[in-house]
Write an enzyme that holds these catalytic residues in place. Structure first.
Site, short mmCIF file in Angstrom:
data_model
loop_
_atom_site.label_atom_id
_atom_site.label_comp_id
_atom_site.label_asym_id
_atom_site.label_seq_id
_atom_site.Cartn_x
_atom_site.Cartn_y
_atom_site.Cartn_z
N ARG A 19 10.14 12.11 48.22
CA ARG A 19 11.47 12.54 47.77
C ARG A 19 12.58 11.59 48.26
O ARG A 19 13.73 11.99 48.35
CB ARG A 19 11.78 13.96 48.26
CG ARG A 19 10.94 15.02 47.59
CD ARG A 19 11.21 16.39 48.16
NE ARG A 19 10.36 17.36 47.50
CZ ARG A 19 10.80 18.30 46.66
NH1 ARG A 19 12.09 18.41 46.41
NH2 ARG A 19 9.97 19.12 46.08
N HIS B 131 5.81 17.77 52.95
CA HIS B 131 6.99 16.97 52.60
C HIS B 131 7.11 15.66 53.37
O HIS B 131 8.09 14.94 53.22
CB HIS B 131 8.27 17.81 52.81
CG HIS B 131 8.27 19.06 51.99
ND1 HIS B 131 7.83 20.26 52.49
CD2 HIS B 131 8.64 19.28 50.71
CE1 HIS B 131 7.93 21.18 51.56
NE2 HIS B 131 8.42 20.62 50.46
N ASP C 230 35.62 13.82 58.39
CA ASP C 230 36.83 14.20 57.66
C ASP C 230 37.50 15.35 58.41
O ASP C 230 36.87 16.03 59.22
CB ASP C 230 36.50 14.60 56.22
CG ASP C 230 35.42 15.65 56.14
OD1 ASP C 230 34.24 15.26 56.14
OD2 ASP C 230 35.75 16.84 56.12
O1 LIG Z 1 29.49 19.98 56.23
C1 LIG Z 1 30.48 19.28 56.32
C2 LIG Z 1 30.43 17.92 56.68
C3 LIG Z 1 31.58 17.19 56.74
N1 LIG Z 1 32.74 17.79 56.45
C4 LIG Z 1 32.81 19.09 56.09
O2 LIG Z 1 33.88 19.60 55.82
N2 LIG Z 1 31.68 19.80 56.04
#
Ligand SMILES: O=c1cc[nH]c(=O)[nH]1
Ligand SMILES: O=P(O)(O)O[C@H]1O[C@H](CO)[C@@H](O)[C@H]1O
Length: 237
Positions: A43, A4, A204
């Site tokens: 890839r 790969h 997040d």
């Molecule tokens: O795997 C992940 C990456 C960022 N945010 C998430 O909630 N999960």
């Protein structure tokens, strides 16, 4: 070349940064390394080698999830003799003690993956970071005046998980962030007798629902990259 990765032997440095996103690999190489060459485009999982503070460093995309990252980590260790692999990833925060854009240095990684259950025939193996690398990362952060969280992450196989209680339960047991690769990386590094560390920027927040943009995930997070590069060159190649 391996199955790969298109690099010839010697084209990949002993120290490798390992982001999930191949375009983050390209951004890291173009932003932080000099004398850069691209050694693989198979890839579109891009890999680059260049120089950072006089030391050769490579950056290889891993793809998302333990299945993909395991393929690249295995080939980097087994076929290219990589000694140090540092994941520079994103993660979701599981507790309000951690905020979006904070950096987590992952000491250990729990997982719901069956990979180690298969490998160890039911034993609960504890995937753990390399201590010297972890210490070098914390030292690099301190030297740069950056705050990091050091602790546990959870490497989930499902990005879209049907169990919302996973967030509260893992947080109650001290897990800071959720991502998808560190457990496999730590396990494979142990298998091959190499160093591995996961450094993740919070992209997040699973409690507050705050998010970063796709562009930010691809081309920012400079604190994490600086910490990873400075830690990489501190340990023996
Ligand atoms: O795997 C992940 C990456 C960022 N945010 C998430 O909630 N999960
Ligand atoms: O930003 P990367 O490094 O890909 O890491 C996180 O982002 C992906 C999910 O969006 C998963 O790979 C997860 O671990």
């Amino acid at each position: 070349m391996s199955i790969h990765i298109a690099a010839e032997k010697g084209q990949i440095a002993p120290r490798v940064l390992f982001p999930g996103d191949p375009l983050r690999a390209k951004w890291i190489a173009e932003t932080y390394l000099s004398d850069v060459t691209c050694y693989t485009e198979i890839r579109n999982m891009l890999g680059f080698t260049g120089t950072y503070k006089g030391e050769r460093i490579s950056v290889q995309g891993s793809g998302m999830g333990q299945a993909s990252a395991s393929i690249y980590a295995h080939e980097l260790f087994a076929e290219y003799d990589v000694r140090t692999l540092i994941r520079v990833g994103t993660c979701g925060a599981l507790t309000e003690a951690v905020r979006v854009r904070d950096v987590i240095v992952a000491m250990s990684a729990s997982t719901d993956s069956q990979m180690n259950r298969l490998r160890f025939h039911g034993i609960d193996y504890a995937p753990t970071a390399d201590y010297q690398l972890l210490r070098a990362a914390v030292d690099a952060a301190e030297a740069a005046g950056l705050n990091v969280h050091v602790g546990q992450v959870f490497s989930g196989d499902l990005f879209y998980n049907d169990r919302p209680e996973l967030v509260s339960q893992t947080a109650a047991y001290g897990v800071l962030g959720i991502e998808m690769e560190a457990a496999a990386l730590y396990t494979l590094a142990a298998k091959f007798g190499r160093r591995a560390l996961g450094i993740m920027t919070v992209s997040d927040h699973l409690i507050t629902k705050e998010e970063t943009t796709a562009e930010e995930r691809q081309t920012t997070f400079s604190e994490m990259i600086t910490i990873a590069l400075d830690a990489a060159i501190e340990v023996a190649a």
